[in-house]
Write a protein that holds these residues in place. Sequence first.
Motif: not given
Length: 377
Positions: A71-82, A87-95
């Motif tokens: 991981r040569p560049l970013a101290d923290w890679v914040h991953t999202v799954n927009l 597809k399941s905006l109000f499901s518990l795993p999504t929230l």
Amino acid sequence: MSGAAGISSSLERILIVRLSAMGDVIHTLPAAQLLRDAFPNAMIGWVIEERWAELLCAPGAPKRGQLSAQRPLADWVHTVNLAGWRKSLFSLPTLTGMVKVWNDIRSMHYQVAVDLQGAIRSAVLARWSGAAVVFGASEPRESPASVWYTRKVITGAGHVIDQNLAIAKAVVDWHRDGSSTEFRKPAVQFPRDSNAEARMQQWLSAAGFGDFAIVNPGAGWGAKRWPAERYGQVARSLADRGLRSIVNFGPGEDDLARAAESASAGTAKAIRCSISELIALTRCAKLFIGGDTGPLHLAAALHVPVVAIFGPTDPARNGPYGTRSVVLRNPESVTSHARRVQPEEGMLEIGVDESSGCRRNFTGGCDSRTATSAPQR
């Protein structure tokens, strides 16, 4: 310092927002590296879609902590799954996933956020990060995005890498009280994944490859795709000159890979790689031939010579950058981002001899009416 009112004299926490896609993330890396070079002790975070995170962090490596070859560049890679979240905006795993990511980002108290995507969603994410200052282009890809910027940068109309560099330079100049600074072109680093490198070496050995070229028939949409069969014919021509080819393909491109492999008359072999595997494979390639797509921009960033076959997109903005390259584009091609299924008509006028012939005189360009040598930057 007056130019950075409300910010400490040391810029310690910077957030980059560039969510996707592969080629666009690669085009952002020089700007990110410039910020790293200018602020070597800063904590730099990056918000990116999960599917592209391997461009910043090798699989299995921690996404946060001390910089390393993995991981040569970013101290923290914040991953999202927009896409998945929608597809399941109000499901518990999504929230739960959304809250965790957002708590992580907000907890860092980033001082500056830099939107290098120029989309409404990326601008909103940059603003919602809590950073007091948000940089972005004065004319972003999606015009309403600029509403969320506190600092708008005139980037010019050149190559997209230079546009991104202009925003990064503006951050540095602003922090230095407006004084303009000259920079060297930053060297881009990709993660090293020893496991992926070992797998690719094993595959190359088992398949009997020595020196090789990569041909890439896929692209983001049909109008940018030169016919797959022609890539196979190029592979045959290269094999006649002692250079075998590997056909790279991604998700949903199986038919293209089979067509190219079949047209090569057994001289090319197709492989589908993960991003980390493709990085490892491309590092070993002698030549890359493909259209305006992520793997081509990866090859250029790794300084592999490329032959770029362009149609509806403008190589002056999106072409190969920083390596020996030849761009083939028909003078009749019209710049358009219409997502047509069929190849753009001008691309069909580019012949196999023109693309495969570039290897004969690569450093000087092709003897072709449609070829232009792309400058090294």
